[in-house]
Each structure stands twice: as structure tokens, then as C-alpha cells.
Scaffold this motif. Structure first.
Motif, PDB file in Angstrom:
ATOM      1  N   VAL A  79      36.587  34.693  39.884  1.00  0.00           N
ATOM      2  CA  VAL A  79      35.974  33.661  39.045  1.00  0.00           C
ATOM      3  C   VAL A  79      35.804  34.222  37.634  1.00  0.00           C
ATOM      4  CG1 VAL A  79      33.945  32.225  38.658  1.00  0.00           C
ATOM      5  CG2 VAL A  79      34.794  32.588  40.987  1.00  0.00           C
ATOM      6  N   ASN A  80      36.401  33.547  36.650  1.00  0.00           N
ATOM      7  CA  ASN A  80      36.353  34.025  35.270  1.00  0.00           C
ATOM      8  C   ASN A  80      35.116  33.531  34.535  1.00  0.00           C
ATOM      9  OD1 ASN A  80      39.072  35.332  35.152  1.00  0.00           O
ATOM     10  ND2 ASN A  80      39.729  33.261  35.637  1.00  0.00           N
ATOM     11  N   SER A  81      34.664  32.335  34.873  1.00  0.00           N
ATOM     12  CA  SER A  81      33.482  31.785  34.205  1.00  0.00           C
ATOM     13  C   SER A  81      32.948  30.617  35.012  1.00  0.00           C
ATOM     14  CB  SER A  81      33.807  31.332  32.777  1.00  0.00           C
ATOM     15  OG  SER A  81      34.878  30.399  32.770  1.00  0.00           O
ATOM     16  N   ILE A  82      31.678  30.303  34.775  1.00  0.00           N
ATOM     17  CA  ILE A  82      31.017  29.179  35.441  1.00  0.00           C
ATOM     18  C   ILE A  82      30.300  28.374  34.366  1.00  0.00           C
ATOM     19  CG2 ILE A  82      29.344  28.494  37.203  1.00  0.00           C
ATOM     20  CD1 ILE A  82      29.691  31.311  38.422  1.00  0.00           C
ATOM     21  N   TYR A  83      30.365  27.063  34.492  1.00  0.00           N
ATOM     22  CA  TYR A  83      29.727  26.200  33.509  1.00  0.00           C
ATOM     23  C   TYR A  83      28.802  25.202  34.193  1.00  0.00           C
ATOM     24  CZ  TYR A  83      33.220  28.066  30.320  1.00  0.00           C
ATOM     25  OH  TYR A  83      33.999  28.918  29.572  1.00  0.00           O
ATOM     26  N   GLY A  84      27.597  25.061  33.654  1.00  0.00           N
ATOM     27  CA  GLY A  84      26.683  24.032  34.116  1.00  0.00           C
ATOM     28  C   GLY A  84      27.117  22.701  33.531  1.00  0.00           C
ATOM     29  N   TYR A  89      27.877  22.512  39.016  1.00  0.00           N
ATOM     30  CA  TYR A  89      28.499  23.648  38.349  1.00  0.00           C
ATOM     31  C   TYR A  89      30.001  23.650  38.588  1.00  0.00           C
ATOM     32  CZ  TYR A  89      23.835  25.493  37.595  1.00  0.00           C
ATOM     33  OH  TYR A  89      22.538  25.649  37.181  1.00  0.00           O
ATOM     34  N   THR A  90      30.745  24.125  37.595  1.00  0.00           N
ATOM     35  CA  THR A  90      32.194  24.258  37.698  1.00  0.00           C
ATOM     36  C   THR A  90      32.580  25.721  37.565  1.00  0.00           C
ATOM     37  OG1 THR A  90      32.673  22.045  36.843  1.00  0.00           O
ATOM     38  CG2 THR A  90      34.413  23.679  36.658  1.00  0.00           C
ATOM     39  N   ALA A  91      33.288  26.244  38.566  1.00  0.00           N
ATOM     40  CA  ALA A  91      33.795  27.614  38.525  1.00  0.00           C
ATOM     41  C   ALA A  91      35.244  27.584  38.076  1.00  0.00           C
ATOM     42  CB  ALA A  91      33.678  28.269  39.903  1.00  0.00           C
ATOM     43  N   VAL A  92      35.564  28.372  37.049  1.00  0.00           N
ATOM     44  CA  VAL A  92      36.926  28.434  36.518  1.00  0.00           C
ATOM     45  C   VAL A  92      37.619  29.652  37.119  1.00  0.00           C
ATOM     46  CG1 VAL A  92      38.343  28.605  34.444  1.00  0.00           C
ATOM     47  CG2 VAL A  92      36.191  27.320  34.387  1.00  0.00           C
ATOM     48  N   VAL A  93      38.720  29.392  37.811  1.00  0.00           N
ATOM     49  CA  VAL A  93      39.498  30.450  38.461  1.00  0.00           C
ATOM     50  C   VAL A  93      40.929  30.330  37.963  1.00  0.00           C
ATOM     51  CG1 VAL A  93      40.253  31.442  40.650  1.00  0.00           C
ATOM     52  CG2 VAL A  93      38.018  30.331  40.486  1.00  0.00           C
ATOM     53  N   ASN A  94      41.267  31.147  36.957  1.00  0.00           N
ATOM     54  CA  ASN A  94      42.569  31.035  36.297  1.00  0.00           C
ATOM     55  C   ASN A  94      42.765  29.610  35.799  1.00  0.00           C
ATOM     56  OD1 ASN A  94      43.195  33.779  36.656  1.00  0.00           O
ATOM     57  ND2 ASN A  94      43.923  33.400  38.724  1.00  0.00           N
ATOM     58  N   ASP A  95      43.756  28.883  36.319  1.00  0.00           N
ATOM     59  CA  ASP A  95      44.009  27.520  35.834  1.00  0.00           C
ATOM     60  C   ASP A  95      43.426  26.468  36.766  1.00  0.00           C
ATOM     61  OD1 ASP A  95      45.727  28.101  37.912  1.00  0.00           O
ATOM     62  OD2 ASP A  95      47.463  27.115  37.024  1.00  0.00           O
ATOM     63  N   ARG A 101      27.506  21.589  43.817  1.00  0.00           N
ATOM     64  CA  ARG A 101      26.166  21.136  43.424  1.00  0.00           C
ATOM     65  C   ARG A 101      25.249  22.317  43.123  1.00  0.00           C
ATOM     66  NH1 ARG A 101      27.935  17.672  47.426  1.00  0.00           N
ATOM     67  NH2 ARG A 101      27.999  15.468  46.812  1.00  0.00           N
ATOM     68  N   THR A 102      25.492  23.432  43.807  1.00  0.00           N
ATOM     69  CA  THR A 102      24.696  24.643  43.587  1.00  0.00           C
ATOM     70  C   THR A 102      25.622  25.854  43.553  1.00  0.00           C
ATOM     71  OG1 THR A 102      24.356  24.991  45.963  1.00  0.00           O
ATOM     72  CG2 THR A 102      22.690  23.678  44.786  1.00  0.00           C
ATOM     73  N   VAL A 103      25.071  26.971  43.093  1.00  0.00           N
ATOM     74  CA  VAL A 103      25.843  28.212  43.058  1.00  0.00           C
ATOM     75  C   VAL A 103      24.923  29.386  43.367  1.00  0.00           C
ATOM     76  CG1 VAL A 103      25.511  28.476  40.563  1.00  0.00           C
ATOM     77  CG2 VAL A 103      27.401  29.649  41.669  1.00  0.00           C
ATOM     78  N   ILE A 104      25.439  30.331  44.155  1.00  0.00           N
ATOM     79  CA  ILE A 104      24.749  31.604  44.383  1.00  0.00           C
ATOM     80  C   ILE A 104      25.589  32.701  43.747  1.00  0.00           C
ATOM     81  CG2 ILE A 104      24.050  33.335  46.081  1.00  0.00           C
ATOM     82  CD1 ILE A 104      23.361  31.118  48.004  1.00  0.00           C
ATOM     83  N   LEU A 105      25.001  33.407  42.812  1.00  0.00           N
ATOM     84  CA  LEU A 105      25.672  34.514  42.143  1.00  0.00           C
ATOM     85  C   LEU A 105      25.349  35.813  42.872  1.00  0.00           C
ATOM     86  CD1 LEU A 105      24.817  33.554  38.452  1.00  0.00           C
ATOM     87  CD2 LEU A 105      26.930  33.069  39.700  1.00  0.00           C
ATOM     88  N   ALA A 106      26.381  36.460  43.395  1.00  0.00           N
ATOM     89  CA  ALA A 106      26.206  37.748  44.070  1.00  0.00           C
ATOM     90  C   ALA A 106      27.376  38.663  43.702  1.00  0.00           C
ATOM     91  CB  ALA A 106      26.132  37.544  45.586  1.00  0.00           C
ATOM     92  N   PRO A 107      27.630  38.836  42.396  1.00  0.00           N
ATOM     93  CA  PRO A 107      28.809  39.596  41.965  1.00  0.00           C
ATOM     94  C   PRO A 107      28.623  41.099  41.914  1.00  0.00           C
ATOM     95  CG  PRO A 107      27.670  38.756  40.050  1.00  0.00           C
ATOM     96  CD  PRO A 107      26.903  38.271  41.244  1.00  0.00           C
ATOM     97  N   GLY A 108      27.413  41.583  42.250  1.00  0.00           N
ATOM     98  CA  GLY A 108      27.148  43.008  42.105  1.00  0.00           C
ATOM     99  C   GLY A 108      26.848  43.326  40.650  1.00  0.00           C
ATOM    100  N   VAL A 109      27.017  44.579  40.286  1.00  0.00           N
ATOM    101  CA  VAL A 109      26.783  45.003  38.904  1.00  0.00           C
ATOM    102  C   VAL A 109      28.062  45.607  38.354  1.00  0.00           C
ATOM    103  CG1 VAL A 109      24.301  45.371  39.049  1.00  0.00           C
ATOM    104  CG2 VAL A 109      25.842  47.194  39.760  1.00  0.00           C
ATOM    105  N   SER A 110      28.298  45.344  37.087  1.00  0.00           N
ATOM    106  CA  SER A 110      29.478  45.883  36.429  1.00  0.00           C
ATOM    107  C   SER A 110      29.247  47.347  36.072  1.00  0.00           C
ATOM    108  CB  SER A 110      29.791  45.080  35.166  1.00  0.00           C
ATOM    109  OG  SER A 110      30.867  45.668  34.468  1.00  0.00           O
ATOM    110  N   ASN A 111      30.256  48.179  36.361  1.00  0.00           N
ATOM    111  CA  ASN A 111      30.167  49.588  35.996  1.00  0.00           C
ATOM    112  C   ASN A 111      30.510  49.813  34.529  1.00  0.00           C
ATOM    113  OD1 ASN A 111      29.488  50.455  38.608  1.00  0.00           O
ATOM    114  ND2 ASN A 111      31.628  50.429  39.238  1.00  0.00           N
ATOM    115  N   SER A 112      31.041  48.778  33.892  1.00  0.00           N
ATOM    116  CA  SER A 112      31.455  48.893  32.501  1.00  0.00           C
ATOM    117  C   SER A 112      30.426  48.233  31.594  1.00  0.00           C
ATOM    118  CB  SER A 112      32.823  48.224  32.302  1.00  0.00           C
ATOM    119  OG  SER A 112      33.800  48.810  33.133  1.00  0.00           O
ATOM    120  N   ARG A 113      29.980  48.947  30.608  1.00  0.00           N
ATOM    121  CA  ARG A 113      29.012  48.383  29.676  1.00  0.00           C
ATOM    122  C   ARG A 113      29.696  47.375  28.749  1.00  0.00           C
ATOM    123  NH1 ARG A 113      30.619  53.299  27.865  1.00  0.00           N
ATOM    124  NH2 ARG A 113      31.215  53.492  25.666  1.00  0.00           N
ATOM    125  N   GLU A 114      28.892  46.474  28.235  1.00  0.00           N
ATOM    126  CA  GLU A 114      29.436  45.476  27.321  1.00  0.00           C
ATOM    127  C   GLU A 114      29.854  46.143  26.020  1.00  0.00           C
ATOM    128  OE1 GLU A 114      27.437  41.949  24.827  1.00  0.00           O
ATOM    129  OE2 GLU A 114      27.447  41.590  26.994  1.00  0.00           O
TER     130      GLU A 114
END
Length: 286
Positions: A79-84, A89-95, A101-114
Motif C-alpha cells: 500500500v503506497n498511500s491511504i486517503y480519507g 478510506y481508499t488504499a492506493v496500491v500501484n494503479d 469503511r474502516t482501516v487498521i494500520l499495522a505496518p510496523g516501524v520503518s527502519n529508515s528515518r525520514e
């Protein structure tokens, strides 16, 4: 329109998916059958109830066996992005796009800093999706930041479109070898630009670019869903795992320490029960 979109296949995502199946929800679960790199690399887990001194691979197999026995499938797409969208909610996955109606975010934590300048210029020359935005840079110069060798296919795709690619990887053994790709090892110091991305500083070198692609296996929560409240890189939640956005819940490492499997599993279950309550409230208002 699905009842629920679950993002992430670590212990929190597994727990949420199992509970969603038990409650009869119509849901999509995004992740990987590898479940999570953290599980795969665990040498020994000493404090997980019912699985004493279990290895990471053994825990993964136990989780997968339970998931498979219930006929739950995981959609192996990032999933590249999610929009309310105001009520869902709409999840964008490539094209492709998926609505829930709902979303649960459980992506873990990124090891790369912004990267400095990343959030400010997101959508203004900075992108996380090669398939979505690559065509915009056909015949142009781009910079690509890649932190995971599994994403090199996306680098190859971008190289087939752009005239020149400056590739900055956080690992040494890069498998991308093209005449129009110049590779360096390191992590960017800054993405340049005022109103739009204009270049990248990496390895002490400043490179001009028409666009910058940041390819990571895990996107920072605040970048994944605009408007999501986060602090020190973690999503802010209450005891029901509710975020500041209605219908959006979060569980696991993304909500903060302790980074433990038992905690993540518990939060995934709590988040799902909050989803059920939210859906009932929404139905009562219709």
C-alpha cells in the motif's frame, strides 16, 4: 466497499485478521506471507504465551497454519498511500484502489528515518509509488532512494522511463545495472527544492533531479495517511486503538514501545473490536 482494510502482516495484522474472520467482516488484508522480517529474523522468543522458547520461523509457521486453516488470504501488494474520503478510506496500491469503511494500520516501524524535505515536498516531486507516478518522468532526470533490494524491480521500471537515474541505496550489493543508472551507497542528507523537488544530496554529492522516488518496504505512518496524528514516529492511539481520524485504528509497533509480539497481538485484537463497535454506530446512523 469492504468493511475493513488491514495494512500490515506482522503479529498485530495477523491478530486483527483472525478476529475479523471470526466476526464475519468483509475485509482485505495487505501484507506478505513472510508475515514480517522481524519474525523471520527472531532467534528465540521467550515470553510469548503458549509458544515457549519459539524461534522466529516456528512462530511464523504457527501463525500461517492458523491463518490458512481459516481460509484467510493476504494480498501481497504494498500500500503506497491511504486517503480519507469522508466516511470511508481508499488504499492506493500501484494503479489500483480499494475502498473500506474502516482501516487498521499495522505496518510496523520503518527502519529508515525520514529525509529532510521529504514530507514537505511529498506530492510535489517526491513520490513513494513508481507505478503511479513513473510516467510523469518519462525522458526526465530522477533520483531514487531504495532501502530494500526487493524493491529493485521498481527501480528497473523507473529506469526504463527516465533519461537518467541517480540511485542511492542503503545497502552495497545492488542488482540494478543499466547505462542510465548511476549508483551510490548511502542515505540522503536532504531532498532539495522550495515549491517542488529539484534534487538530492547523498554521499556528499548534490544531484539535480526533476523528481525523487523514495522506495521503502515500510512507509512512515504520517506519510501513509495524511492528517494522522503521530509523535516521535509513532501513531497516537487511545486504549481502544483509535487514532484521531474516525474509522481509523492502529496496532503493533507503529503505536510505540514496547516492541513485543504479545503486545502487538493484543492491540490487533482490541483494534478489531473497536472496528466492530464503530461499524455498528455507523449503521445506526444510516
Amino acid at each position: 466497499m469492504y468493511d475493513l482494510l488491514i495494512i500490515g502482516s506482522g503479529p498485530a495484522g495477523v491478530s486483527a485478521a483472525l478476529s475479523a474472520k471470526a466476526r464475519g467482516l468483509d475485509f482485505l488484508w495487505f501484507g506478505s506471507r513472510q508475515l514480517s522480517p522481524k519474525i523471520a529474523k527472531a532467534e528465540r522468543v521467550m515470553n510469548y504465551p503458549g509458544l515457549p522458547a519459539v524461534t522466529g520461523p516456528e512462530m511464523r509457521e504457527a501463525f500461517l497454519h492458523q491463518v490458512d486453516s481459516l481460509g484467510i488470504s493476504v494480498l501481497e501488494e504494498r500500500v503506497n498511500s491511504i486517503y480519507g474520503m469522508g466516511g470511508y478510506y481508499t488504499a492506493v496500491v500501484n494503479d489500483k484502489m480499494y475502498d473500506g469503511r474502516t482501516v487498521i494500520l499495522a505496518p510496523g516501524v520503518s527502519n529508515s528515518r525520514e529525509i529532510p524535505g521529504e514530507s514537505r515536498l511529498l506530492g510535489k516531486g517526491v513520490s513513494y509509488c513508481a507505478t503511479c507516478d513513473g510516467e510523469l518522468y518519462r525522458g526526465k532526470r530522477i533520483a531514487v532512494v531504495c532501502t530494500d533490494p526487493s524493491l529493485e524491480e521498481e527501480v528497473e521500471f523507473l529506469a526504463g522511463l527516465a533519461s537518467d537515474v541517480f540511485l542511492c541505496t542503503s545497502y552495497k550489493d545492488c542488482g540494478v545495472h543499466r547505462d542510465n543508472v548511476r549508483h551510490t551507497v548511502g542515505y540522503p542528507a536532504e531532498i532539495l527544492g522550495e515549491d517542488r523537488a529539484s534534487g538530492l544530496i547523498c554521499g556528499g554529492e548534490t544531484v539535480a533531479a526533476d523528481g525523487v522516488f523514495c522506495l521503502r518496504s515500510c512507509v512512515a505512518p504520517s506519510a501513509l495517511l495524511p492528517g494522522l496524528a503521530a509523535e516521535c514516529g509513532h501513531i497516537q492511539v487511545d486504549r481502544g486503538q483509535r487514532t484521531n481520524l474516525p474509522g481509523c485504528f492502529a496496532a503493533g509497533d507503529c503505536t510505540g514501545r514496547p516492541y513485543q509480539y504479545a503486545k502487538a497481538v493484543g492491540e490487533g485484537n482490541v483494534a478489531l473490536h473497536s472496528v466492530v463497535e464503530y461499524l455498528k454506530e455507523m449503521e445506526a446512523c444510516e
